[in-house]
Design an enzyme around this catalytic site. Structure first.
Site, PDB file in Angstrom:
ATOM      1  CB  SER A  44      -0.956  -0.016   1.204  1.00 30.28           C
ATOM      2  OG  SER A  44      -1.901   1.020   1.125  1.00 30.28           O
ATOM      3  CG  ASP A 252      -7.093  -2.426  -3.789  1.00 32.60           C
ATOM      4  OD1 ASP A 252      -7.835  -1.662  -3.133  1.00 32.60           O
ATOM      5  OD2 ASP A 252      -5.868  -2.251  -3.907  1.00 32.60           O
ATOM      6  CG  HIS A 305      -5.662  -1.877  -0.138  1.00 30.57           C
ATOM      7  ND1 HIS A 305      -5.025  -1.433  -1.273  1.00 30.57           N
ATOM      8  CD2 HIS A 305      -5.090  -1.198   0.901  1.00 30.57           C
ATOM      9  CE1 HIS A 305      -4.112  -0.541  -0.945  1.00 30.57           C
ATOM     10  NE2 HIS A 305      -4.127  -0.374   0.357  1.00 30.57           N
TER      11      HIS A 305
END
Length: 328
Positions: A44, A252, A305
């Site tokens: 991320s 995601d 995600h």
């Protein structure tokens, strides 16, 4: 290597070109592991941090900074890499997932001239983006197929539109309301209490007493954001021969795979293994493509995600194959 917000004991910070790089002195105490291949992984928002860290380590190796690490490559999952490209990828993603109509998609493309990040200030573009936001209201952006639950650790600024920076999705503080038991956000609730109410945890992690008060998820209180893109770092590292695995959950919406594919194409690397499915247990686990510069991209089917938390078995197989230099 894990980049977190807990300050550990026995850490030194050598400086390369004015940038501090933390090296764990554990390797000084265990030099027999220095020759082991080193891969650095993140996820991320680490997409804006980790490539820089890897490049600084590579520079340290070049100038002979000790200990000399056997750096081989890096891996990033659902990485925020370029604000403009990542956010522009959200619109074709939601259209491809049938979350907005063809008419609205075509109107947004026309009125935003294909750049929803730059042109969002113009009236017609902003109007279409607002309509898209309305279509996505209540959607779980971490995994679009899962229900949106009460947030276990509320975000510092709720995402109010695709035009806002993606890092605002970070969970920051303990909850005011509890998520439903069994909801994925319940895990974050448990992590908050685990890290803050069990002294044995901090002792086991060798956290220096007094350096951390309240532990919060993705703490950015004193964080300065200066970098909008790390594409050039990926280009430098892969050109220098370091291996890279970039992977995305295909459901995601926080960092959609569409944007990730876009910036990977911008590296202009030749394809050596054209797009194909990869399998685990005889079942399709996602899609993958490999490039001449030792970069591999993969999607994880059905993942959000944080792909390993949604598809742990498949992600383990993916990572293990990549580490051993095998095709996914």
């Amino acid at each position: 290597m894990w980049i977190g917000n807990l300050e550990t004991e026995d850490v030194r910070t050598p400086c390369i070109d004015g940038i501090k790089v933390t090296t764990d002195m554990w390797l000084d105490d265990h030099p027999e592991f220095l020759s082991n291949p080193l891969y650095i992984a993140g996820h991320s928002y680490s997409g804006l941090i980790l490539p820089i860290v890897v490049q600084e380590i590579a520079k340290g190796i070049e100038v002979g900074l000790e200990p000399i690490l056997n750096l081989k490559g890096y891996s990033l999952g659902s990485p925020l890499t370029d604000h403009r490209i990542d956010q522009n990828g959200a619109i074709p993603f939601v259209h491809g997932m049938a979350l907005i109509s063809d008419e609205l998609y075509e109107s947004a493309k026309k009125n935003c001239r294909g750049d929803y990040y730059i042109n969002s200030r113009y009236f017609l573009c902003a109007k279409d983006l607002h309509a898209i936001d309305e279509c996505l209201y209540g959607l779980n952006k971490d995994q679009i197929l899962e229900p949106r639950c009460a947030t276990a650790a509320p975000r510092g600024k709720e995402i109010g539109g695709l035009r806002r920076s993606l890092e605002n999705s970070s969970r920051l503080h303990p909850p005011n309301s509890l998520p439903v038991f069994g909801c994925r956000d319940y895990w974050y609730l448990l992590s908050y209490y685990y890290m803050n109410y069990y002294d044995t945890v901090r002792r086991a992690l060798h956290i220096r007493k007094g350096t951390v008060g309240e532990w919060v998820w993705c703490n950015s209180e004193h964080y300065v954001r200066e970098i909008n893109s790390t594409i050039e770092y990926h280009l430098n590292l892969t050109n220098e021969g370091y291996r890279a695995l970039i992977y995305s959950g295909d459901h995601d919406l926080v960092v959609p795979f569409v944007g990730t594919e876009t910036w990977i194409r911008s590296l202009n690397s030749s394809i050596v293994d054209e797009w194909r499915s990869w399998f685990v247990g005889g079942q399709i686990a996602g899609g993958t493509r490999a490039y001449v510069n030792n970069l591999t991209f993969a999607t994880v089917k059905g993942a959000g995600h944080t792909p390993p938390s949604y598809k742990p078995e498949n992600c383990f197989a993916m990572f293990e194959r990549w580490l051993h230099g095998k095709p996914l």
